[in-house]
Design an enzyme around this catalytic site. Structure first.
Site, PDB file in Angstrom:
ATOM      1  N   GLY A 143      -6.236 -45.276 -59.258  1.00  0.00           N
ATOM      2  CA  GLY A 143      -5.073 -44.844 -58.486  1.00  0.00           C
ATOM      3  C   GLY A 143      -4.089 -45.981 -58.347  1.00  0.00           C
ATOM      4  O   GLY A 143      -4.440 -47.056 -57.849  1.00  0.00           O
ATOM      5  N   HIS A 160     -13.996 -41.689 -40.145  1.00  0.00           N
ATOM      6  CA  HIS A 160     -12.610 -42.167 -40.228  1.00  0.00           C
ATOM      7  C   HIS A 160     -11.675 -40.986 -39.982  1.00  0.00           C
ATOM      8  O   HIS A 160     -11.054 -40.446 -40.882  1.00  0.00           O
ATOM      9  CB  HIS A 160     -12.365 -42.775 -41.612  1.00  0.00           C
ATOM     10  CG  HIS A 160     -11.006 -43.387 -41.784  1.00  0.00           C
ATOM     11  ND1 HIS A 160     -10.451 -44.255 -40.868  1.00  0.00           N
ATOM     12  CD2 HIS A 160     -10.087 -43.254 -42.781  1.00  0.00           C
ATOM     13  CE1 HIS A 160      -9.254 -44.628 -41.296  1.00  0.00           C
ATOM     14  NE2 HIS A 160      -9.012 -44.030 -42.454  1.00  0.00           N
TER      15      HIS A 160
END
Length: 307
Positions: A10, A176
């Site tokens: 990415g 998270h």
């Protein structure tokens, strides 16, 4: 001495920031891969051209192919879509699960000994997907979360008290997401508990801001999400692995009964070294803290159940 090899999957803002920070710390040679033609190549070349000024010798290459990633020591996976205002991390799941499954098919056979750092949100869920799809031992997979969330909590504590962030330590456990568990009782300024420096109302305000730290930035940016703090947090994890530092960091790791949770990636204190998650550290929690951690774990499980 052979340099370590780091692959960043990415080339968006997070991936590019990880590559830049890692190269500046000379953690190894770096491969940036992305499906978008030209972007990883252009960003890699731009970073290489900064090396004479910044004084680092890491080699950085960009590619649209996975062959260049073969035999990586650490693979950081940032590919996927980012949040927009009003979105939770869990809203990204359907698209990003497909991305992680696709990535695992490419990287696992090419780098069978790599350690994986999952960044793509929701990162606890994506770590679980990577575990299922890669066939890797769970200790070789770790998700971003606690390091970033703790950095935000530390920042807000330092800003509130007007002290150096260098003197502030803090722990944020759990998933998270919005149910993360900041632990004021384990948060200190030069060894002084913040509970003796701040009143409860202020601590509660800082806890809430830490939980919403990512959304706060998304709301400012409108068309993207945070990348400087995530990038720095990821590189701290990568450095601890590559240098076998054995840092005790809050990360998403596969728990097998610790804290009363089983068979789930969840943010807990871990020792990160050359073998990945070398130990999960169990700290004493109050009944309320343990309940909050279990609630966070249930939130991760509920998202996983939708797969």
């Amino acid at each position: 001495m052979k340099r370590a090899k780091i692959t960043v999957v990415g080339s968006g803002n997070v991936g590019a920031t990880v590559a830049q920070y890692a190269s500046m710390r000379e953690l190894g040679d770096i491969v940036i891969t992305d499906i978008v033609e030209g972007i990883p190549q252009g960003k890699a070349l731009d970073m290489m051209e900064s090396s004479p000024v910044l004084g680092f010798d890491s080699n950085i290459v960009g590619t649209n192919e996975y062959d260049a990633t073969a035999d990586s020591d650490v693979i950081v996976i940032t590919a996927g879509i980012a949040r927009k205002p009003g979105m939770s991390r869990d809203d990204l799941m359907d698209t990003n699960v497909k991305v992680i499954r696709s990535v695992m098919k490419e990287i696992a056979p090419r780098s069978p000994n790599a350690k994986l750092v999952l960044v793509t949100n929701p990162s606890d869920v994506m770590a679980q997907v990577a575990f299922r799809e890669s066939g890797f031992a769970p200790e070789r997979i770790v998700g971003l979360g606690g390091v970033l969330d703790s950095a935000r909590f530390r920042t807000f504590i330092a800003m509130e008290l007007g002290v150096s962030v260098k003197d502030v330590t803090a722990f944020v456990l759990g998933g998270h997401g919005d149910d993360m568990v900041p632990l004021p009782r384990y948060s200190y300024v030069s060894g002084i508990p913040i509970e003796t420096l701040l009143d409860q109302a202020t601590i509660d305000k800082l806890v809430m801001r830490a939980r919403q730290g990512g959304a706060e930035i998304v709301n400012f940016l409108k068309t993207g999400s945070a990348y400087y703090a995530p990038g720095a947090s990821i590189v701290q994890m990568v450095e601890s692995i590559l240098k076998d530092q054995k840092r005790i960091l809050p990360c998403s790791a596969y728990v097998t009964g610790q804290y009363g949770v089983t068979d789930l990636f969840l943010g807990v204190p871990v020792m990160l070294g050359k073998d990945g998650v070398e130990k999960i550290v169990e700290i004493e929690l109050t009944t309320a803290e343990r309940s909050a951690l279990h609630k966070s774990a249930d939130g991760v499980r509920s998202v996983l159940a939708k797969l």
